[in-house]
Scaffold this active site. Structure first.
Site, mmCIF file in Angstrom:
data_model
loop_
_atom_site.group_PDB
_atom_site.id
_atom_site.type_symbol
_atom_site.label_atom_id
_atom_site.label_comp_id
_atom_site.label_asym_id
_atom_site.label_seq_id
_atom_site.Cartn_x
_atom_site.Cartn_y
_atom_site.Cartn_z
ATOM 1 N N SER B 149 0.847 -1.195 0.000
ATOM 2 C CA SER B 149 0.000 0.000 0.000
ATOM 3 C C SER B 149 0.884 1.246 0.000
ATOM 4 O O SER B 149 1.752 1.387 -0.861
ATOM 5 C CB SER B 149 -0.950 -0.057 1.211
ATOM 6 O OG SER B 149 -1.853 1.015 1.190
ATOM 7 N N ASP B 316 -9.327 -4.207 -6.001
ATOM 8 C CA ASP B 316 -8.793 -3.024 -5.298
ATOM 9 C C ASP B 316 -9.222 -1.754 -6.045
ATOM 10 O O ASP B 316 -8.856 -1.560 -7.205
ATOM 11 C CB ASP B 316 -7.263 -3.134 -5.246
ATOM 12 C CG ASP B 316 -6.613 -2.072 -4.364
ATOM 13 O OD1 ASP B 316 -7.260 -1.043 -4.076
ATOM 14 O OD2 ASP B 316 -5.456 -2.277 -3.967
ATOM 15 N N HIS B 349 -8.417 -3.752 -1.586
ATOM 16 C CA HIS B 349 -7.082 -3.275 -1.235
ATOM 17 C C HIS B 349 -6.486 -4.026 -0.040
ATOM 18 O O HIS B 349 -5.284 -4.246 0.029
ATOM 19 C CB HIS B 349 -7.156 -1.773 -0.934
ATOM 20 C CG HIS B 349 -5.826 -1.164 -0.644
ATOM 21 N ND1 HIS B 349 -4.813 -1.141 -1.572
ATOM 22 C CD2 HIS B 349 -5.319 -0.576 0.460
ATOM 23 C CE1 HIS B 349 -3.748 -0.548 -1.054
ATOM 24 N NE2 HIS B 349 -4.031 -0.204 0.180
#
Lengths: 370, 370
Positions: B149, B316, B349
């Site tokens: 991330s 995501d 995500h």
């Protein structure tokens, strides 16, 4: 709180009392609507449009109001919904603040605004109210009912509750039930409004309008109405001119932030927060499966129309394509000649408002062969 | 505001002054970290993990802290990142409140908390700080840097700014630049915090913590960390037990709302709002194209690693798959043997935290052949 009624709006008085699905009734309530074109002698060229959460009944310019409407490119002489051929009616949703009775209206029983005393609002109430307008205009049977977004829910409720009222149906970026992602988004929008101290359990006025809550709700709405793909091309990483005031820490810096801010500014103070809460919640509650023991396809199959079209945008994250596919599948199971038409629009849920290149022909082609 | 430091956390003092990319410098700053396994005599078995916005350095249980960490299933003896083979270092991001110096830390120049006096924070500052930890541990060259991330951004910045520091790289649900959808989401999260009167331009304390703003920010985060698809199966339209207090209008009704509420409750008061604002903005600013005249692939191509893997989840919406594809393409253009591996995880995500079935083997297979 003020209502926001476009000039030229017409009104239909609902039967009084007008019973509400979840209990209670309205007295002396009305529905705002506008029309385009003429009802033919056979009375078989009428189309009803039911809208998303925020629009008024002014879908396009007409004799009563020359201003462009929210669906100006779709509706008019020679346009996809051709008003030279069709008599078109667009209603403002019951519970809204654009002329139809809602939480921002005067409660005749008390002489004060309804606010949170308005009865719990369901999508089905909006459908029943729209049906009253149709009947009031002398229309026995609609050639088509067209519903966009929330209006896609309203149209399905109308078809289910009032069999025979419409021959055909176009469901645009709609759905037969709310799913958890969209519930989560709407719940957060409502929370933003409720958290604004100015909301004050619905008891605000012009001076104490819950502006920051409404701005947050609208920005979150706009984020989910469009698509990441569109924004990559449209905004990229472009910055605002660098004259942002230094005294505001963490202020706006990117074009996309300013775009959201502009949308929010144009929305707040033009929509009543309590009406927003009621309409938003009505969408969460909507589930056509309720009438069929929890089976949404069975619920859809109870609807009887001759033909139907369900269309949507591949980039829609709020009412994703599989929900329009489901609508088509369910209506087909009920006997309709139903088509699902996925459109490759980059503009997300809002594509039906802006991508006329794709949505225009889809609607025109369906109507052409009616 | 309090910092939130897990037991067993270790600290590395940064050079003083520690210059910041956008100006200013930190004095007496430190980075929190934890380690697993042993550095081998050749010093060639070290892996660095750089994290997303909120995690601390406690990625997994270890000698100093037996509690499960946030990546417990990924990291440990015999696990995909096998600590029997690798010496693993995880750092808490500079600017965080989990042990590394950030806006919630004491400013030695004033004797008070930094709050908004903390210098503007960039992803690159976090990268430079992580590099200091690596060097401080006597590691000349990392076998691999793994970034998740926001950490995927940090890792790319580290590789670009410190050539030769790492042989290989795994970029997990990361990106080389922030795009407008994710900027819009983060901007709205920051606005929710800033709008909370308790935020008070960063001058809150325990008694006046901006709880509602942080709750909104966290809920919006969780909505974008997961996926609609996962929630359809997980929550559907299931309601909460009907004992919701009637006195709260528009209160929670669906399981998905209660899930968000639970996530928010577990987050607020365990993360410092000013740190959140700084870290969030640093992501918006990050753009590897800045070093290559606006061409992000060229920026990536300036990074020199031997091998790289970029993986992400098809669902995501915050760091969409095409961004991991771009990372692989750019690193390949720079000469790396780079693979893009899209994974069909429903969890969006956050999949790298929970979908060990897919992410575990991807990471293990890459490390196995180093």
């Amino acid at each position: 709180m003020t209502e926001f009624i476009p000039p030229g709006t017409r009104f239909h008085s609902l039967p009084s009392p007008f019973p509400m699905k979840r209990g209670g009734a309205l007295h002396g309530a009305r529905v705002a609507y506008e029309t385009w074109g003429e009802l033919n002698p056979a009375g078989n060229n009428a189309i009803l449009i039911v809208t998303g959460l925020s629009p008024d009944a002014h879908a396009a310019s007409n004799a009563g109001n020359a201003d462009a409407g929210w669906w100006e490119a779709m509706l008019g002489p020679g346009k996809p919904i051709d008003t030279d051929r069709w008599f078109v009616v667009c209603v403002n949703s019951l519970g809204s603040c654009k002329g139809s009775t809602g939480p921002a209206s005067l409660n005749p029983d008390t002489g004060t605004l309804y606010r949170l005393d308005f009865p719990e609002l369901s999508i089905e109430d909006g459908a029943d109210a729209a049906r009253e307008v149709v009947r009031g205009l002398g229309i026995e049977r609609l050639a088509c009912v067209i519903g966009n977004s929330m209006g896609g829910m309203t149209a399905l409720a109308l078809l289910l509750r009032h069999p025979g009222l419409a021959r055909t149906h176009i469901n645009i970026s709609g759905s037969a039930q709310a799913l958890p992602f969209s519930i989560a988004i709407r719940s957060l929008q409502r929370e933003a409004i409720r958290l604004d101290p100015n909301w004050n359990n619905g008891n605000y006025d012009e001076a104490t309008y819950p502006e920051s809550g409404m701005r947050m709700a609208r920005k979150l709405g706009v984020i989910t109405y469009r698509s990441a793909l569109e924004w990559d091309g449209r905004f990229g990483r472009v910055r605002l001119e660098s004259d942002r005031p230094e005294e505001e820490p963490f202020g706006l810096e990117f074009q996309v932030e300013s775009y959201l801010e502009g949308h929010a500014r144009r929305f707040v103070r033009r929509f009543d927060p309590n009406c927003y809460l009621y309409l938003s919640r009505s969408m969460d509650w909507f589930d056509l499966a309720d009438v069929a023991g929890g089976d949404v396809l069975q619920g859809l199959a109870r609807i009887k129309v001759e033909k139907a079209l369900a269309i949507g945008a591949s980039t829609d994250i709020l009412f994703p394509l599989q929900q329009q596919q489901q609508v088509a599948d369910g209506l087909r199971a009920g006997g309709a000649e139903a088509e699902f038409l996925p459109l490759d629009s980059p503009q997300g849920h809002d594509a039906f408002l802006v991508d006329m290149e794709r949505f225009g022909p889809a609607v025109a082609n369906f109507l052409a062969v009616l």
